[in-house]
Design a protein around this motif. Structure first.
Motif, short mmCIF file in Angstrom:
data_model
loop_
_atom_site.label_atom_id
_atom_site.label_comp_id
_atom_site.label_asym_id
_atom_site.label_seq_id
_atom_site.Cartn_x
_atom_site.Cartn_y
_atom_site.Cartn_z
N GLU A 52 0.83 -1.21 0.00
CA GLU A 52 0.00 0.00 0.00
C GLU A 52 0.86 1.26 0.00
O GLU A 52 0.42 2.33 -0.38
N GLN A 53 2.09 1.12 0.48
CA GLN A 53 2.94 2.30 0.62
C GLN A 53 3.70 2.63 -0.65
O GLN A 53 4.37 3.65 -0.73
N LYS A 54 3.62 1.74 -1.64
CA LYS A 54 4.44 1.96 -2.83
C LYS A 54 3.66 2.75 -3.88
O LYS A 54 2.50 2.48 -4.16
N ASP A 55 4.36 3.72 -4.46
CA ASP A 55 3.69 4.68 -5.33
C ASP A 55 3.14 4.07 -6.61
O ASP A 55 2.14 4.54 -7.14
N ARG A 87 -0.68 12.53 1.22
CA ARG A 87 -0.31 11.17 1.62
C ARG A 87 0.09 11.14 3.09
O ARG A 87 -0.07 10.12 3.76
N GLU A 134 2.80 4.56 7.01
CA GLU A 134 3.52 3.32 6.77
C GLU A 134 3.65 2.56 8.07
O GLU A 134 3.71 3.17 9.14
N PRO A 135 3.75 1.22 8.00
CA PRO A 135 3.84 0.46 9.25
C PRO A 135 4.92 1.01 10.20
O PRO A 135 4.71 1.09 11.40
N LYS A 194 8.38 8.31 6.75
CA LYS A 194 9.73 8.22 6.21
C LYS A 194 10.52 9.46 6.55
O LYS A 194 11.70 9.40 6.89
#
Lengths: 473, 473
Positions: A115-118, B150, B156-157, B161
């Motif tokens: 889900e976190q990947k663009d 976003r 993110e888990p 970042k």
């Protein structure tokens, strides 16, 4: 993993990679048993050829630092190097396997990760698209936020007084008449479930739930040692509950308004039957009501809590599905003794929720910002639902069935053939399409996917649904 | 409980009170067994005479809705009224008692409760005074915060970042060289302990700790069924650990820099001995390092993590003791497999920490705002420590001993006589002075209090310490 070899260095690229990996292992960042990314991935990350990676890995394997297992990849090895240098690392893997909490299912871990990947198209996500979030408005409201020093200290056990008082007014619109001391602020609805699991139930207690159920895709109750029993909402409900319950402690979890994952909406009759049955059998109810504001048309979907006269219903709400999941703000409404208990455990768990987030939510709920945002959001979601339903109508009619969405995020798409298995999930992932397969909500279900029209852009929805068709044929 | 009788109403005051209480009971806000506030408190809240309260309560008792228990107060009764109206309420008390998580000790529940009251002087609180928090500066920094869509979605888990990348730089100053993928953002250090308890340890695992220990006042490990073993940091440490550990899974929890509650600072020798002993015995270490920036003088207090070459140390930090506890932001630095495991459980627990809080902390750490704030804060705390030490010197020298503070919040004040028991705590509470008695950190300790110079104002500190003297004499 944002390191890259330095092309200006006097060391060759592959030596730099070896040194970098040695450092990871030496420092214990990669403990024994850690699986390395694939060669392809490493090559992409370091911006080098695969042959360079291969060279580095071979050398490390020769040193005994790494080992390959056929078909499953390259791992950090438990080898003589460790002993030579008199290093001893804790065996973290053993720790993890023996510990109390269950890991997420592998499919769900993959979902959380991808889900976190663009570049991924998210067809199943339970989250609003970034473009539907009122980001700029929240930014503006931050500028007008005035903080009191006490407000950014540790919170009261039950959460900000200001927010709880605003919530009393807000909940009236949902037919719920409550008081500040009956409200606990939590970091999202999921935390509420977690606190209820460890604060109100004994091990082995029974959790009744719809089938399929959102609870199967997270597992706050399962991890605390509770038994999940799926039930049908039909004429036999009272008998089913009575027989299954016997003398055990139990609780009924439900999402009567815009159920997750099916999107379906209980009738008034079903709501009343459940409430009265549970009241008679003294089975408390958790009413998870996080989607109710996203009903497309005004309909008779009263909260169970609005006819609760017996303190039977633990009501859970949040702004994660409407305003911003990143704020991490939700609430529980329940009898005072329950709230105090849950607040006590929350204090032991995380000392309260973010003060700034609480301020923002209080501001949005009390100023009318929230209400006007919801009106717009509902229209946007309606457009998106129609858009997806049109695609389904054109391309999926011969292979699947579905119900027109009444609101929220989801269409519970049923394929005529039982094709939705792990391989199907992985094949789509290879095409950069992430789905929420039915089996994470009901392990025996290979027919459904939870299709969300809330996250992906219209273009992505088109492309994603096309990929779905491709993988099927 | 912000309701008050309406003096313009046609109903008499006591009838309004009766109706209000009936509604609380009927709605289940006050379930059977709920204890009512004292008559004095009710009178104060409703702004009426105690006789009016008395009248209302008598009537409700006659109805069978309430009952008095001699010496312990007035309770909602389990009475025929319930049966008459065919009401059945879940027995929440029974649920609570049978459930998994331990309640806080009563003294700690009282502390959590009374810390929120404005008239209370807080002599023991582990929190910065509102006047020491950079509230206005945080407010200003909110104005310049620009959010990305976003960023306010689900996190993110492992957390933002941006924040993790900023933390890598920040941790270098503490001698810790790490990478983004070895960091997990948590909602304060306490949540880190909670996640470690359920994610890395089996039931019955042994937790070694200093004595007295902060862990005894919260109990993330105890609630998860772990055994706490206090150890002395002396020459016998290696043998003690070896013998107590046997083949059991175990872990060492410590606060080497400005220990909580004693404020004491481990020597370099003690740090090295502990690290090497634990390494040899393969006992992982949790290093709780939330106070290190508050050392008054630069001293040799390196983080254990800075000499960790084996992935042995789980390092925990936070901004709660320095910037704002209300942000609820902390971090764990650990081997990747551990971080992934803890992140997985965090996703099951609360789906991540507040995005806005993470943005603020990233901004403060990267802009230099944080560093310059710390410099000022340290000076302020030093002044406060000296102020309190002067009072102690003048008034407590004959009855107590203490060590000059080296930093942080606390002086571990030792009374020559064992006077610090529950009655002592309650007597002070009657004088509106809240202390953290030693027995919440070591049940057998009746000599100490954890005196904090960080929270109360200088005037309150003077008054509070005077009350302490009064209660003792």
């Amino acid at each position: 993993m944002d390191w890259k070899p330095d092309r200006q260095s006097h060391l060759t690229i592959h030596v730099q990679i070896i040194e970098w990996m040695k450092t990871r292992i030496e420092r214990g960042d990669w403990t024994v048993g850690t699986k390395l990314p694939t060669q392809r991935k490493l090559a992409a990350q370091f911006e080098v050829n695969r042959s360079t990676i291969n060279l580095a890995l071979d050398e490390l394997k020769a040193d005994g630092l790494l080992e390959s297992k056929v078909g499953s990849g390259t791992f950090v090895a438990n080898n003589s190097w460790n002993i030579l240098l008199n290093k001893s690392q804790p065996n973290w893997q053993q720790h993890i396997e023996a510990s109390i909490h269950k890991p997420n299912y592998h499919t769900i871990q993959l979902i959380n990760e991808f889900e976190q990947k663009d570049h991924i198209i998210r067809l199943g996500t339970g989250e609003l698209s970034p473009e539907l979030l009122p980001t700029k408005k929240i930014e503006r409201s931050l500028k007008s936020l005035s903080l009191e020093s006490r407000a950014i200290g540790y919170s009261e056990p039950q959460g900000s007084k200001k927010l709880r008082s605003v919530l009393c007014e807000y909940l009236k619109k949902r037919g719920i008449d409550t008081a500040q001391e009956n409200i606990l602020i939590v970091s999202g609805a999921l935390q509420a479930l977690q606190l209820i699991a460890i604060g109100l139930l004994e091990e082995g207690a029974i959790i009744f739930q719809d089938n399929p159920s959102y609870l199967n895709s997270i597992h706050p109750f399962q991890s605390a040692g509770m038994r999940m029993i799926p039930v049908q909402r039909d004429g036999n409900l009272p008998d089913t509950l009575r027989i299954a319950k016997r003398k055990k402690q139990s609780l009924f979890y439900c999402v009567p308004t815009l159920q997750n994952p099916t999107g379906c909406n209980w009738t008034i009759g079903e709501r009343q039957t459940l409430y009265h049955t549970c009241k008679q059998l003294q089975i408390p109810i958790i009413e998870d009501d996080v989607y109710h504001e996203l009903l497309f048309e005004p309909s008779s979907s009263p909260a169970l809590k609005s006819f609760d006269q017996s303190g039977q219903v633990l009501y859970v709400g949040s702004v994660s599905k409407t305003l911003s999941p990143g704020l991490r703000i939700g609430w529980v409404v329940a009898p005072q003794s329950v709230i105090q208990r849950l607040a006590d455990i929350k204090m032991q768990t995380d000392y309260g929720s973010s003060a700034v987030s609480q301020e923002i939510v209080a501001q949005w709920l009390s100023s009318g910002l929230y209400e006007s945002h919801i009106l717009q959001l509902r229209e946007q979601l309606k457009l998106r639902a129609t858009f997806v339903e049109n695609i389904l109508e054109e391309q999926f009619k011969h292979i699947a069935t579905w119900k027109k969405s009444e609101g929220g995020f989801y269409i519970w798409l049923r394929f005529k053939e039982p094709i939705v298995n792990k391989a199907f999930f992985l094949n789509l992932l290879k095409k950069n399409v992430l789905i929420n397969p039915g089996y994470i909500y009901d392990t025996s279900d290979l027919h459904h996917i939870r299709l969300s029209y809330a996250y992906a852009s219209l273009e992505e929805l088109t492309v994603g649904l096309n990929s779905l068709i491709e993988v099927i044929s």
